[in-house]
Design an enzyme around this catalytic site. Structure first.
Site, short mmCIF file in Angstrom:
data_model
loop_
_atom_site.label_atom_id
_atom_site.label_comp_id
_atom_site.label_asym_id
_atom_site.label_seq_id
_atom_site.Cartn_x
_atom_site.Cartn_y
_atom_site.Cartn_z
N GLN A 1 0.82 -1.21 0.00
CA GLN A 1 0.00 0.00 0.00
C GLN A 1 0.86 1.27 0.00
O GLN A 1 0.34 2.38 0.12
CB GLN A 1 -0.96 0.00 1.19
CG GLN A 1 -0.31 0.24 2.57
CD GLN A 1 0.26 -1.01 3.21
OE1 GLN A 1 0.84 -1.85 2.54
NE2 GLN A 1 0.10 -1.12 4.52
N SER A 2 2.19 1.12 -0.19
CA SER A 2 3.10 2.26 -0.08
C SER A 2 3.26 2.99 -1.42
O SER A 2 3.65 2.37 -2.42
CB SER A 2 4.47 1.75 0.38
OG SER A 2 5.51 2.63 0.00
N PRO A 3 3.02 4.31 -1.44
CA PRO A 3 3.20 5.05 -2.70
C PRO A 3 4.66 5.09 -3.14
O PRO A 3 4.96 5.12 -4.33
CB PRO A 3 2.68 6.45 -2.37
CG PRO A 3 2.83 6.59 -0.89
CD PRO A 3 2.60 5.20 -0.34
#
EC number: 5.99.1.4
Length: 199
Positions: free
Chosen positions: A12-14
């Site tokens: 879920q990390s940009p």
């Protein structure tokens, strides 16, 4: 002799999204072996001084948006600053990546990782929804059984093991690349990763 990269990531990390395809290409060019290691940031942050996004100071949250915009533009990678499904639980996608790795191997795990990251940050899809994960598997011609496998105890055990391994390696954020015990934190360190792999 080819080097091995321990690729600690959060689905879920940009920042993992912004670096993923570049990292895959760097590793491929160098002939490096990649160990795909999704980790649970909810366990990593508390012992390393990190905070979930919503608990960070307003000025840090504001600057994060500035930096995401800069990197998105510089890398020519589309990114929604405020995706429809974020914050989102990363565990289901993390365990799917592990299941794909076990069933199909590291290259497929890297492919599904890219698909998951793009789903959040570009395509407005919910990676916590099993239906979304099933479609992503189908789109990448990966075995549908991986979704069922992702709920197996051995996958959870690997996820826990990777998270513990991250903490043991002093990892504190995503993405982190570890080569020969040397840590590189953040997609903006990929030039150094490439140099290390050349060396």
């Amino acid at each position: 002799m080819s080097k091995t990269v321990d690729y600690y990531l959060a689905p879920q990390s940009p920042w993992t999204y912004l670096g993923h395809q570049r990292f895959v290409q760097i590793a491929k060019t160098a002939g490096a072996t990649v160990r795909v290691l999704p980790m649970d940031l909810g366990k990593v942050f508390p012992i390393s001084g990190g905070l979930p996004l919503g608990k960070r100071a307003p000025q840090r949250q504001a600057y994060r948006l500035v930096e995401l915009t800069r990197f998105s533009q510089a890398l020519n990678l589309p990114l929604n600053l405020h995706p429809k499904f974020f914050p989102v639980a990363g565990d289901p996608a993390a365990k799917l990546i592990i299941a794909v790795d076990m069933h199909h191997g590291a290259d497929a795990a890297l492919a599904i990782t890219g698909a998951v990251l793009s789903a959040v940050w570009h395509e407005e899809r919910d990676i916590a929804d099993p239906a979304t994960l099933a479609v992503l598997l189908s789109e990448h011609q990966l075995d549908a059984v991986c979704l069922m496998l992702s709920n197996a105890p051995e996958v959870q055990a690997r996820y826990d093991s990777y998270t513990q391994s991250a903490m043991d390696a002093q990892v504190f954020g995503a993405p982190t690349y570890v080569i020969d015990g040397e840590m590189f934190w953040g997609q903006d360190r990929l030039d150094f990763v490439a140099e290390k792999l050349k060396g």
